[in-house]
Design a protein around this motif. Structure first.
Motif, mmCIF file in Angstrom:
data_model
loop_
_atom_site.group_PDB
_atom_site.id
_atom_site.type_symbol
_atom_site.label_atom_id
_atom_site.label_comp_id
_atom_site.label_asym_id
_atom_site.label_seq_id
_atom_site.Cartn_x
_atom_site.Cartn_y
_atom_site.Cartn_z
ATOM 1 N N THR A 1 -8.772 0.740 -2.045
ATOM 2 C CA THR A 1 -7.563 0.600 -1.223
ATOM 3 C C THR A 1 -7.335 1.844 -0.386
ATOM 4 O O THR A 1 -7.033 1.773 0.809
ATOM 5 C CB THR A 1 -6.345 0.334 -2.112
ATOM 6 N N ALA A 2 -7.495 3.011 -1.009
ATOM 7 C CA ALA A 2 -7.290 4.271 -0.289
ATOM 8 C C ALA A 2 -8.311 4.443 0.825
ATOM 9 O O ALA A 2 -7.972 4.890 1.924
ATOM 10 C CB ALA A 2 -7.373 5.435 -1.270
ATOM 11 N N GLU B 1 1.178 5.684 -1.033
ATOM 12 C CA GLU B 1 0.443 6.945 -1.134
ATOM 13 C C GLU B 1 0.516 7.462 -2.569
ATOM 14 O O GLU B 1 1.332 8.315 -2.912
ATOM 15 C CB GLU B 1 0.995 7.975 -0.153
ATOM 16 N N ARG C 1 0.837 -1.197 0.000
ATOM 17 C CA ARG C 1 0.000 0.000 0.000
ATOM 18 C C ARG C 1 0.874 1.249 0.000
ATOM 19 O O ARG C 1 1.716 1.421 0.874
ATOM 20 C CB ARG C 1 -0.950 -0.025 1.187
ATOM 21 N N THR D 1 -4.692 7.909 -3.767
ATOM 22 C CA THR D 1 -4.765 7.757 -2.313
ATOM 23 C C THR D 1 -4.851 9.115 -1.632
ATOM 24 O O THR D 1 -5.690 9.342 -0.752
ATOM 25 C CB THR D 1 -3.532 7.007 -1.785
#
Length: 318
Positions: A131-132, A98, A96, A102
Protein backbone atom coordinates in the motif's frame (compact mmCIF):
# COMPACT_ATOMS: atom_id res chain seq x y z
CA UNK A 1 -6.12 -26.08 20.56
CA UNK A 2 -9.09 -27.76 18.86
CA UNK A 3 -12.66 -26.80 18.06
CA UNK A 4 -15.82 -28.74 18.87
CA UNK A 5 -15.21 -31.05 15.89
CA UNK A 6 -11.73 -31.92 17.24
CA UNK A 7 -10.13 -29.98 14.39
CA UNK A 8 -7.03 -27.95 15.13
CA UNK A 9 -7.80 -24.22 15.29
CA UNK A 10 -5.33 -22.54 13.00
CA UNK A 11 -3.57 -19.38 14.18
CA UNK A 12 -3.58 -16.06 12.38
CA UNK A 13 -0.81 -15.29 9.93
CA UNK A 14 0.75 -12.88 12.41
CA UNK A 15 1.57 -15.76 14.80
CA UNK A 16 3.84 -17.60 12.36
CA UNK A 17 6.87 -15.32 12.70
CA UNK A 18 7.39 -16.30 16.34
CA UNK A 19 7.00 -20.05 15.87
CA UNK A 20 9.73 -22.56 16.67
CA UNK A 21 10.64 -25.23 14.10
CA UNK A 22 8.50 -27.80 15.94
CA UNK A 23 5.53 -25.44 16.07
CA UNK A 24 5.93 -24.78 12.36
CA UNK A 25 5.96 -28.52 11.66
CA UNK A 26 2.75 -28.91 13.66
CA UNK A 27 1.16 -26.07 11.69
CA UNK A 28 2.01 -27.87 8.43
CA UNK A 29 0.36 -31.03 9.81
CA UNK A 30 -2.72 -29.10 10.96
CA UNK A 31 -3.15 -27.33 7.62
CA UNK A 32 -2.66 -30.61 5.76
CA UNK A 33 -5.34 -32.23 7.93
CA UNK A 34 -7.73 -29.45 6.95
CA UNK A 35 -7.34 -29.97 3.22
CA UNK A 36 -4.27 -28.03 2.14
CA UNK A 37 -1.87 -30.40 0.39
CA UNK A 38 1.81 -30.46 1.30
CA UNK A 39 2.60 -30.11 -2.38
CA UNK A 40 0.79 -26.76 -2.33
CA UNK A 41 2.66 -25.67 0.81
CA UNK A 42 6.02 -26.67 -0.70
CA UNK A 43 5.25 -24.86 -3.96
CA UNK A 44 4.28 -21.68 -2.09
CA UNK A 45 7.61 -21.80 -0.26
CA UNK A 46 9.54 -22.34 -3.50
CA UNK A 47 10.80 -25.82 -2.61
CA UNK A 48 10.05 -29.34 -3.83
CA UNK A 49 7.63 -31.61 -1.92
CA UNK A 50 10.57 -33.91 -1.15
CA UNK A 51 12.46 -31.02 0.47
CA UNK A 52 9.46 -30.29 2.68
CA UNK A 53 9.10 -33.97 3.56
CA UNK A 54 12.78 -34.15 4.46
CA UNK A 55 12.49 -31.13 6.72
CA UNK A 56 9.33 -32.46 8.36
CA UNK A 57 11.17 -35.68 9.22
CA UNK A 58 14.26 -33.84 10.49
CA UNK A 59 16.50 -34.93 7.62
CA UNK A 60 17.06 -31.52 6.04
CA UNK A 61 20.69 -30.34 5.94
CA UNK A 62 21.46 -28.22 9.02
CA UNK A 63 23.30 -25.55 7.03
CA UNK A 64 20.18 -24.86 4.98
CA UNK A 65 17.74 -24.72 7.91
CA UNK A 66 17.61 -20.94 8.33
CA UNK A 67 16.79 -20.12 4.71
CA UNK A 68 14.32 -22.98 4.43
CA UNK A 69 12.46 -22.09 7.64
CA UNK A 70 12.26 -18.41 6.64
CA UNK A 71 10.81 -19.30 3.24
CA UNK A 72 8.35 -21.74 4.80
CA UNK A 73 7.21 -19.20 7.39
CA UNK A 74 6.60 -16.62 4.67
CA UNK A 75 4.62 -19.20 2.68
CA UNK A 76 2.50 -20.16 5.69
CA UNK A 77 1.80 -16.51 6.44
CA UNK A 78 0.51 -15.98 2.89
CA UNK A 79 -1.62 -19.13 3.00
CA UNK A 80 -3.13 -18.25 6.37
CA UNK A 81 -3.82 -14.69 5.27
CA UNK A 82 -5.91 -16.05 2.40
CA UNK A 83 -7.85 -18.25 4.82
CA UNK A 84 -8.69 -15.69 7.50
CA UNK A 85 -9.76 -13.10 4.93
CA UNK A 86 -13.22 -14.61 5.36
CA UNK A 87 -13.43 -12.33 8.39
CA UNK A 88 -13.50 -9.43 5.97
CA UNK A 89 -15.42 -11.15 3.19
CA UNK A 90 -16.75 -7.91 1.72
CA UNK A 91 -13.23 -6.77 0.91
CA UNK A 92 -13.56 -3.51 2.86
CA UNK A 93 -10.36 -1.54 3.16
CA UNK A 94 -8.99 1.11 5.48
CA UNK A 95 -8.60 4.55 3.94
CA UNK A 96 -4.97 5.04 3.00
CA UNK A 97 -3.17 6.56 5.97
CA UNK A 98 0.37 7.59 6.83
CA UNK A 99 1.29 4.81 9.23
CA UNK A 100 4.80 4.25 10.56
CA UNK A 101 5.31 1.63 7.84
CA UNK A 102 4.12 4.07 5.17
CA UNK A 103 6.54 6.72 6.39
CA UNK A 104 9.40 4.21 6.46
CA UNK A 105 8.71 3.09 2.88
CA UNK A 106 8.46 6.73 1.75
CA UNK A 107 11.80 7.56 3.37
CA UNK A 108 13.50 4.56 1.73
CA UNK A 109 11.96 5.48 -1.64
CA UNK A 110 13.05 9.12 -1.39
CA UNK A 111 16.63 8.12 -0.57
CA UNK A 112 16.81 5.74 -3.53
CA UNK A 113 15.17 8.19 -5.92
CA UNK A 114 17.19 11.28 -5.08
CA UNK A 115 20.54 9.52 -4.65
CA UNK A 116 20.12 7.06 -7.51
CA UNK A 117 20.67 4.04 -5.26
CA UNK A 118 19.54 0.43 -5.22
CA UNK A 119 17.62 -0.16 -2.01
CA UNK A 120 15.98 -2.97 -0.10
CA UNK A 121 12.91 -2.71 2.14
CA UNK A 122 11.80 -5.91 3.86
CA UNK A 123 9.22 -7.00 6.42
CA UNK A 124 6.75 -9.78 7.05
CA UNK A 125 3.48 -9.91 5.15
CA UNK A 126 0.50 -7.78 6.09
CA UNK A 127 2.32 -4.65 7.29
CA UNK A 128 1.17 -2.36 4.48
CA UNK A 129 4.40 -2.27 2.45
CA UNK A 130 2.56 -2.67 -0.85
CA UNK A 131 0.00 0.00 0.00
CA UNK A 132 2.79 2.41 0.91
CA UNK A 133 4.70 1.67 -2.29
CA UNK A 134 1.59 2.28 -4.38
CA UNK A 135 0.96 5.54 -2.48
CA UNK A 136 4.49 6.75 -3.14
CA UNK A 137 4.33 5.95 -6.85
CA UNK A 138 0.92 7.61 -7.18
CA UNK A 139 1.99 10.78 -5.39
CA UNK A 140 5.58 11.25 -6.62
CA UNK A 141 6.66 12.39 -10.10
CA UNK A 142 8.85 9.94 -12.04
CA UNK A 143 8.21 7.04 -9.64
CA UNK A 144 7.02 3.71 -11.07
CA UNK A 145 5.51 0.75 -9.24
CA UNK A 146 5.86 -2.81 -10.58
CA UNK A 147 4.32 -5.93 -9.03
CA UNK A 148 6.18 -9.19 -9.67
CA UNK A 149 5.47 -12.91 -9.88
CA UNK A 150 7.81 -15.87 -9.41
CA UNK A 151 6.89 -16.90 -12.97
CA UNK A 152 8.24 -13.65 -14.46
CA UNK A 153 11.11 -13.78 -16.93
CA UNK A 154 13.58 -10.87 -17.23
CA UNK A 155 11.85 -9.76 -20.43
CA UNK A 156 8.39 -9.79 -18.82
CA UNK A 157 9.56 -7.64 -15.93
CA UNK A 158 11.33 -5.25 -18.27
CA UNK A 159 8.17 -5.07 -20.38
CA UNK A 160 6.15 -4.06 -17.31
CA UNK A 161 8.56 -1.19 -16.69
CA UNK A 162 8.74 -0.23 -20.38
CA UNK A 163 4.96 -0.03 -20.69
CA UNK A 164 4.79 2.55 -17.89
CA UNK A 165 7.28 4.87 -19.60
CA UNK A 166 5.76 4.46 -23.06
CA UNK A 167 8.49 2.31 -24.59
CA UNK A 168 7.58 -0.21 -27.30
CA UNK A 169 10.51 -2.30 -28.54
CA UNK A 170 10.73 -5.86 -29.83
CA UNK A 171 14.16 -6.96 -28.65
CA UNK A 172 15.09 -7.08 -24.96
CA UNK A 173 18.26 -5.04 -25.38
CA UNK A 174 16.53 -2.30 -27.36
CA UNK A 175 13.83 -2.21 -24.70
CA UNK A 176 16.43 -1.78 -21.95
CA UNK A 177 18.21 0.98 -23.88
CA UNK A 178 15.01 2.94 -24.52
CA UNK A 179 13.77 2.56 -20.92
CA UNK A 180 17.11 3.86 -19.63
CA UNK A 181 17.00 6.81 -22.06
CA UNK A 182 13.64 7.87 -20.61
CA UNK A 183 14.64 7.36 -16.97
CA UNK A 184 18.01 9.08 -17.43
CA UNK A 185 16.45 12.47 -18.16
CA UNK A 186 14.80 12.67 -14.72
CA UNK A 187 15.42 11.68 -11.12
CA UNK A 188 13.44 8.48 -11.48
CA UNK A 189 12.62 5.55 -9.21
CA UNK A 190 11.41 2.05 -10.03
CA UNK A 191 9.77 0.21 -7.12
CA UNK A 192 9.82 -3.57 -7.50
CA UNK A 193 7.29 -5.20 -5.16
CA UNK A 194 7.26 -8.82 -3.91
CA UNK A 195 10.92 -9.06 -4.89
CA UNK A 196 11.33 -12.44 -3.20
CA UNK A 197 9.70 -13.83 -6.34
CA UNK A 198 12.63 -12.85 -8.52
CA UNK A 199 15.56 -15.06 -9.46
CA UNK A 200 19.09 -13.69 -9.36
CA UNK A 201 19.08 -13.55 -13.18
CA UNK A 202 16.04 -11.28 -13.15
CA UNK A 203 17.54 -9.11 -10.40
CA UNK A 204 20.72 -8.78 -12.43
CA UNK A 205 18.75 -7.67 -15.48
CA UNK A 206 16.90 -4.98 -13.54
CA UNK A 207 20.16 -3.88 -11.90
CA UNK A 208 21.32 -2.69 -15.32
CA UNK A 209 18.68 0.05 -15.20
CA UNK A 210 20.54 1.58 -12.28
CA UNK A 211 23.92 1.15 -13.99
CA UNK A 212 22.90 2.71 -17.29
CA UNK A 213 20.35 5.37 -16.33
CA UNK A 214 21.27 6.20 -12.73
CA UNK A 215 17.62 5.78 -11.73
CA UNK A 216 16.94 4.56 -8.22
CA UNK A 217 15.63 1.04 -7.63
CA UNK A 218 13.74 0.01 -4.49
CA UNK A 219 13.09 -3.71 -4.00
CA UNK A 220 10.33 -4.50 -1.52
CA UNK A 221 9.97 -8.02 -0.16
CA UNK A 222 9.52 -10.43 2.71
CA UNK A 223 12.15 -11.17 5.35
CA UNK A 224 13.55 -14.20 3.56
CA UNK A 225 14.41 -12.11 0.49
CA UNK A 226 17.30 -10.53 2.39
CA UNK A 227 18.38 -13.91 3.73
CA UNK A 228 18.38 -15.36 0.23
CA UNK A 229 20.53 -12.49 -0.99
CA UNK A 230 22.96 -12.95 1.89
CA UNK A 231 23.22 -16.65 1.09
CA UNK A 232 24.07 -15.93 -2.54
CA UNK A 233 26.72 -13.30 -1.74
CA UNK A 234 29.66 -15.62 -2.44
CA UNK A 235 28.58 -16.24 -6.03
CA UNK A 236 26.91 -12.86 -6.72
CA UNK A 237 28.87 -10.42 -4.57
CA UNK A 238 28.81 -7.76 -7.29
CA UNK A 239 24.99 -7.86 -7.24
CA UNK A 240 24.32 -8.19 -3.50
CA UNK A 241 26.69 -5.36 -2.61
CA UNK A 242 24.75 -3.01 -4.87
CA UNK A 243 21.97 -2.75 -2.28
CA UNK A 244 23.28 0.37 -0.55
CA UNK A 245 20.08 1.40 1.25
CA UNK A 246 18.52 -1.26 3.50
CA UNK A 247 15.47 -0.91 5.74
CA UNK A 248 13.21 -3.26 7.69
CA UNK A 249 9.64 -2.85 9.01
CA UNK A 250 8.81 -4.80 12.17
CA UNK A 251 5.10 -4.06 12.46
CA UNK A 252 2.54 -1.36 13.06
CA UNK A 253 2.47 0.28 16.51
CA UNK A 254 -0.04 1.69 18.95
CA UNK A 255 -0.35 5.02 17.14
CA UNK A 256 -0.93 3.19 13.86
CA UNK A 257 -3.69 1.06 15.39
CA UNK A 258 -5.41 4.17 16.73
CA UNK A 259 -5.12 5.88 13.36
CA UNK A 260 -6.34 2.94 11.25
CA UNK A 261 -9.01 1.52 13.56
CA UNK A 262 -10.27 5.03 14.27
CA UNK A 263 -11.24 5.48 10.62
CA UNK A 264 -13.91 2.80 11.09
CA UNK A 265 -14.69 2.36 14.79
CA UNK A 266 -15.78 5.14 17.13
CA UNK A 267 -14.82 5.41 20.81
CA UNK A 268 -11.79 3.12 20.77
CA UNK A 269 -9.99 5.09 23.50
CA UNK A 270 -8.53 2.62 25.97
CA UNK A 271 -8.88 -0.30 23.55
CA UNK A 272 -5.87 0.38 21.33
CA UNK A 273 -3.55 -1.93 23.28
CA UNK A 274 -6.04 -4.79 23.03
CA UNK A 275 -6.40 -4.25 19.29
CA UNK A 276 -2.62 -4.17 18.87
CA UNK A 277 -2.19 -7.38 20.88
CA UNK A 278 -4.93 -9.06 18.83
CA UNK A 279 -3.37 -8.17 15.46
CA UNK A 280 0.26 -8.57 16.60
CA UNK A 281 1.45 -5.72 14.42
CA UNK A 282 -0.31 -6.89 11.23
CA UNK A 283 -2.22 -4.14 9.43
CA UNK A 284 -3.94 -6.72 7.24
CA UNK A 285 -5.26 -8.70 10.18
CA UNK A 286 -6.29 -5.48 11.93
CA UNK A 287 -8.30 -4.55 8.83
CA UNK A 288 -10.21 -7.85 8.85
CA UNK A 289 -10.76 -7.61 12.61
CA UNK A 290 -11.94 -4.00 12.65
CA UNK A 291 -14.50 -4.41 9.87
CA UNK A 292 -15.85 -7.53 11.57
CA UNK A 293 -16.11 -5.61 14.84
CA UNK A 294 -17.84 -2.76 13.04
CA UNK A 295 -20.54 -5.16 11.80
CA UNK A 296 -21.09 -6.39 15.35
CA UNK A 297 -21.23 -2.88 16.80
CA UNK A 298 -23.81 -1.88 14.17
CA UNK A 299 -25.89 -4.85 15.36
CA UNK A 300 -25.88 -3.41 18.86
CA UNK A 301 -23.03 -5.38 20.46
CA UNK A 302 -20.92 -3.36 22.90
CA UNK A 303 -17.28 -2.87 21.90
CA UNK A 304 -14.98 -3.96 24.71
CA UNK A 305 -11.81 -5.99 25.28
CA UNK A 306 -13.67 -9.29 25.48
CA UNK A 307 -15.43 -8.72 22.15
CA UNK A 308 -12.15 -7.78 20.46
CA UNK A 309 -10.37 -10.94 21.63
CA UNK A 310 -13.29 -13.24 20.85
CA UNK A 311 -13.69 -11.73 17.38
CA UNK A 312 -9.96 -11.98 16.71
CA UNK A 313 -10.07 -15.69 17.49
CA UNK A 314 -13.09 -16.14 15.20
CA UNK A 315 -11.41 -14.28 12.33
CA UNK A 316 -8.36 -16.55 12.58
CA UNK A 317 -10.41 -19.72 12.06
CA UNK A 318 -11.25 -20.82 8.51
Amino acid sequence: MTNKNNQAVLPGAEAVAGMSADELRQLVRDMSAQGLSRNRIADEAGYTPSALSGWMSGKYAAKDQTIFVSALKAAMERLLEKRFSVGNATGKKFPRQETSVTLAVFEAARICQHRGLMGLFIGRGGLGKTTAAEMYAASTPNALYVWTSKFMSPRQLMSSIAEQVGVREYTSFAMLEKVCEVLKTKKSLVIIDESENLSLDVLDTVRQINDISGAGLLFIGLEHFYESLAKSRRTHEYLVDRFKARSRAKGIGLADVKLLAGTVLKDIDGLEKTLLAACNGSARFLESLVFKLDDLVKDGVELDEKLILQTADAVRIF
